[in-house]
Enzyme design. Structure first.
Site, PDB file in Angstrom:
ATOM      1  N   GLY A  30     -32.064  20.397 -39.093  1.00  0.00           N
ATOM      2  CA  GLY A  30     -32.384  21.807 -39.291  1.00  0.00           C
ATOM      3  C   GLY A  30     -31.141  22.642 -39.560  1.00  0.00           C
ATOM      4  O   GLY A  30     -30.097  22.106 -39.941  1.00  0.00           O
ATOM      5  N   HIS A  36     -28.655  20.313 -47.668  1.00  0.00           N
ATOM      6  CA  HIS A  36     -29.953  19.730 -47.310  1.00  0.00           C
ATOM      7  C   HIS A  36     -30.951  19.891 -48.462  1.00  0.00           C
ATOM      8  O   HIS A  36     -31.711  18.980 -48.785  1.00  0.00           O
ATOM      9  CB  HIS A  36     -30.544  20.431 -46.087  1.00  0.00           C
ATOM     10  CG  HIS A  36     -29.742  20.305 -44.824  1.00  0.00           C
ATOM     11  ND1 HIS A  36     -29.102  21.365 -44.233  1.00  0.00           N
ATOM     12  CD2 HIS A  36     -29.484  19.222 -44.039  1.00  0.00           C
ATOM     13  CE1 HIS A  36     -28.498  20.955 -43.123  1.00  0.00           C
ATOM     14  NE2 HIS A  36     -28.706  19.667 -42.984  1.00  0.00           N
ATOM     15  N   LYS A 148     -21.811  13.275 -47.447  1.00  0.00           N
ATOM     16  CA  LYS A 148     -20.884  13.999 -46.576  1.00  0.00           C
ATOM     17  C   LYS A 148     -20.680  13.237 -45.272  1.00  0.00           C
ATOM     18  O   LYS A 148     -19.593  13.215 -44.711  1.00  0.00           O
ATOM     19  CB  LYS A 148     -21.416  15.390 -46.283  1.00  0.00           C
ATOM     20  CG  LYS A 148     -20.613  16.028 -45.209  1.00  0.00           C
ATOM     21  CD  LYS A 148     -20.892  17.469 -45.046  1.00  0.00           C
ATOM     22  CE  LYS A 148     -20.195  17.958 -43.818  1.00  0.00           C
ATOM     23  NZ  LYS A 148     -20.902  17.568 -42.606  1.00  0.00           N
ATOM     24  N   ASP A 149     -21.751  12.617 -44.786  1.00  0.00           N
ATOM     25  CA  ASP A 149     -21.652  11.795 -43.576  1.00  0.00           C
ATOM     26  C   ASP A 149     -21.538  10.340 -44.020  1.00  0.00           C
ATOM     27  O   ASP A 149     -22.469   9.541 -43.863  1.00  0.00           O
ATOM     28  CB  ASP A 149     -22.873  12.038 -42.689  1.00  0.00           C
ATOM     29  CG  ASP A 149     -22.931  13.477 -42.223  1.00  0.00           C
ATOM     30  OD1 ASP A 149     -22.269  13.804 -41.233  1.00  0.00           O
ATOM     31  OD2 ASP A 149     -23.606  14.302 -42.879  1.00  0.00           O
ATOM     32  N   GLN A 152     -21.948   7.512 -41.510  1.00  0.00           N
ATOM     33  CA  GLN A 152     -23.370   7.462 -41.126  1.00  0.00           C
ATOM     34  C   GLN A 152     -24.172   6.669 -42.166  1.00  0.00           C
ATOM     35  O   GLN A 152     -25.010   5.829 -41.818  1.00  0.00           O
ATOM     36  CB  GLN A 152     -23.906   8.885 -40.998  1.00  0.00           C
ATOM     37  CG  GLN A 152     -25.401   8.988 -40.835  1.00  0.00           C
ATOM     38  CD  GLN A 152     -25.840  10.403 -40.487  1.00  0.00           C
ATOM     39  OE1 GLN A 152     -25.673  10.833 -39.368  1.00  0.00           O
ATOM     40  NE2 GLN A 152     -26.390  11.120 -41.453  1.00  0.00           N
ATOM     41  N   SER A 184     -22.017  22.684 -44.255  1.00  0.00           N
ATOM     42  CA  SER A 184     -22.351  22.069 -42.971  1.00  0.00           C
ATOM     43  C   SER A 184     -23.005  23.122 -42.097  1.00  0.00           C
ATOM     44  O   SER A 184     -22.622  24.300 -42.141  1.00  0.00           O
ATOM     45  CB  SER A 184     -21.068  21.564 -42.295  1.00  0.00           C
ATOM     46  OG  SER A 184     -21.297  21.329 -40.921  1.00  0.00           O
ATOM     47  N   ARG A 186     -22.487  23.394 -39.143  1.00  0.00           N
ATOM     48  CA  ARG A 186     -21.446  23.816 -38.195  1.00  0.00           C
ATOM     49  C   ARG A 186     -20.508  24.870 -38.797  1.00  0.00           C
ATOM     50  O   ARG A 186     -19.745  25.488 -38.058  1.00  0.00           O
ATOM     51  CB  ARG A 186     -20.644  22.616 -37.699  1.00  0.00           C
ATOM     52  CG  ARG A 186     -21.474  21.694 -36.807  1.00  0.00           C
ATOM     53  CD  ARG A 186     -20.636  20.643 -36.096  1.00  0.00           C
ATOM     54  NE  ARG A 186     -21.401  19.983 -35.043  1.00  0.00           N
ATOM     55  CZ  ARG A 186     -22.028  18.814 -35.177  1.00  0.00           C
ATOM     56  NH1 ARG A 186     -21.990  18.167 -36.324  1.00  0.00           N
ATOM     57  NH2 ARG A 186     -22.704  18.299 -34.161  1.00  0.00           N
TER      58      ARG A 186
HETATM   59  P1  AMP Z   1     -27.710  17.150 -40.591  1.00  0.00           P
HETATM   60  O1  AMP Z   1     -28.781  18.172 -40.528  1.00  0.00           O
HETATM   61  O2  AMP Z   1     -26.326  17.684 -40.467  1.00  0.00           O
HETATM   62  O3  AMP Z   1     -27.977  15.966 -39.667  1.00  0.00           O
HETATM   63  O4  AMP Z   1     -27.776  16.556 -42.058  1.00  0.00           O
HETATM   64  C1  AMP Z   1     -28.964  16.025 -42.575  1.00  0.00           C
HETATM   65  C2  AMP Z   1     -28.648  15.292 -43.854  1.00  0.00           C
HETATM   66  O5  AMP Z   1     -28.069  16.217 -44.785  1.00  0.00           O
HETATM   67  C3  AMP Z   1     -27.638  14.163 -43.674  1.00  0.00           C
HETATM   68  O6  AMP Z   1     -28.022  13.056 -44.478  1.00  0.00           O
HETATM   69  C4  AMP Z   1     -26.357  14.781 -44.152  1.00  0.00           C
HETATM   70  O7  AMP Z   1     -25.432  13.837 -44.649  1.00  0.00           O
HETATM   71  C5  AMP Z   1     -26.863  15.677 -45.269  1.00  0.00           C
HETATM   72  N1  AMP Z   1     -25.902  16.739 -45.570  1.00  0.00           N
HETATM   73  C6  AMP Z   1     -25.337  17.601 -44.702  1.00  0.00           C
HETATM   74  N2  AMP Z   1     -24.458  18.409 -45.334  1.00  0.00           N
HETATM   75  C7  AMP Z   1     -24.479  18.054 -46.645  1.00  0.00           C
HETATM   76  C8  AMP Z   1     -23.786  18.497 -47.809  1.00  0.00           C
HETATM   77  N3  AMP Z   1     -22.896  19.491 -47.768  1.00  0.00           N
HETATM   78  N4  AMP Z   1     -24.058  17.892 -48.980  1.00  0.00           N
HETATM   79  C9  AMP Z   1     -24.958  16.870 -49.047  1.00  0.00           C
HETATM   80  N5  AMP Z   1     -25.640  16.414 -47.986  1.00  0.00           N
HETATM   81  C10 AMP Z   1     -25.404  16.980 -46.797  1.00  0.00           C
END
Ligand code: AMP
Length: 291
Positions: A30, A36, A148-149, A152, A184, A186
């Site tokens: 979220g 996302h 980005k991750d 992961q 991000s 964050r």
């Molecule tokens: P998160 O909500 O941070 O757990 O991210 C959910 C998904 O979105 C994960 O697969 C992340 O790698 C991807 N994600 C987060 N930030 C970015 C970004 N700036 N560009 C592409 N994918 C992202």
């Protein structure tokens, strides 16, 4: 777009698509941003999309930001609505983990060594456990993750390969702000001054990229250069690493698919970023992660 909090009605809803097109899962925590949304758009090109929104407690360590992680379901749903998302899955912690039971967890393989796996003990076990449970609950044919991750992605790929899970993984390039900062959730923690300094991560990666283009394939020199830039711009550099994607080792001499990965704390936020290159016969081109 329907919102589900339990898996059985969600699966019943997605049943109508099975066989006609792959069911695509985009797992998120979220606090959605353009990064996302890009995952969702790319997913929607493949088939009907389920977006999961779940702040997973087991991937946060003690003293990390689980409690204050941004949560804004209404705004997340507003952002998803125009994208033609089929279903949003918003399970509770007890729906995912049960109550009063010590359930099954998944321990990562060697792709969790080093980088964030070393700095955040237990993090990737939490990630794999929730991803495996989400796969079981949603039963997607395709799952989309962000580059980005990067670690992961590699840790999940190893799980899917080792367990022969019937899910195709797709990775999407990092979406960035105009000045290069990787988007991000964050980034919301940063004030203006910190937001400015957060560009040291992309600056470090670009310096590494420049060295590669200049024919410098000595990993120690790249690490040193990237680290120095993080040390100057951040409050606490965490790592500046050069990793061979295929073997997940840290070579002295860079060749093949290579991940440049950085992490640093800026103000209250621990930020990560990376770039992937392919080095072949001294030529540098974009690399691939899950390929
Ligand atoms: P998160 O909500 O941070 O757990 O991210 C959910 C998904 O979105 C994960 O697969 C992340 O790698 C991807 N994600 C987060 N930030 C970015 C970004 N700036 N560009 C592409 N994918 C992202």
């Amino acid at each position: 777009m329907e919102v589900f909090t339990t898996p059985a009605p969600l699966r019943r809803h997605m049943e109508q698509f099975r066989g006609a097109a792959p069911v695509v899962l985009v797992p998120t925590m979220g606090a959605l941003h353009e990064g996302h949304l890009e995952l969702v758009r790319k997913g929607a090109e493949m088939g009907p999309v389920v977006v999961s929104i779940f702040v997973n407690p087991t991937q946060f360590g003690p003293g990390e930001d689980f409690e204050k992680y941004p949560r804004d379901l209404e705004s997340d749903l507003e952002m998803l609505r125009p994208l033609g998302v089929e279903a949003v899955f918003v399970p509770s912690v007890s729906e995912v983990y049960g109550t009063g039971e010590e359930g099954v967890t998944i321990q990562p393989g060697d792709r969790a060594r080093g980088l964030c796996g070393e700095r955040r003990p237990g993090h990737f076990a939490g990630v794999l456990t929730v991803v495996a449970r989400l796969f079981g609950m949603v039963r997607p044919d395709v799952a989309v993750f962000g580059r980005k991750d990067a670690q992961q992605c590699l840790v999940i790929k190893q799980m899917v390969n080792n367990l022969h899970l019937p899910v195709k993984l797709v990775d999407i390039p990092t979406v960035r702000e105009p000045d290069g900062l990787a988007m991000s959730s964050r980034n919301r923690y940063l004030n203006d001054e910190q937001r400015q300094r957060a560009t040291c991560l992309i600056a470090a990666l670009r310096a590494g990229e420049q060295l590669l283009h200049a024919g410098v394939f000595d990993a120690r020199e790249l690490r040193r250069t990237m680290w120095d830039i993080l040390a100057e711009g951040s409050d606490e550099p965490d790592y500046a690493e050069v990793v061979c994607v295929d073997t997940f080792t840290q070579p002295d001499l860079i060749t093949g698919n290579t991940l440049l990965a950085v992490a640093a704390r800026v103000g209250p936020a621990r930020l990560i970023d990376n770039m992937v290159f392919r080095i072949s016969d001294h030529a540098v081109s974009p690399g691939c992660l899950l390929g």
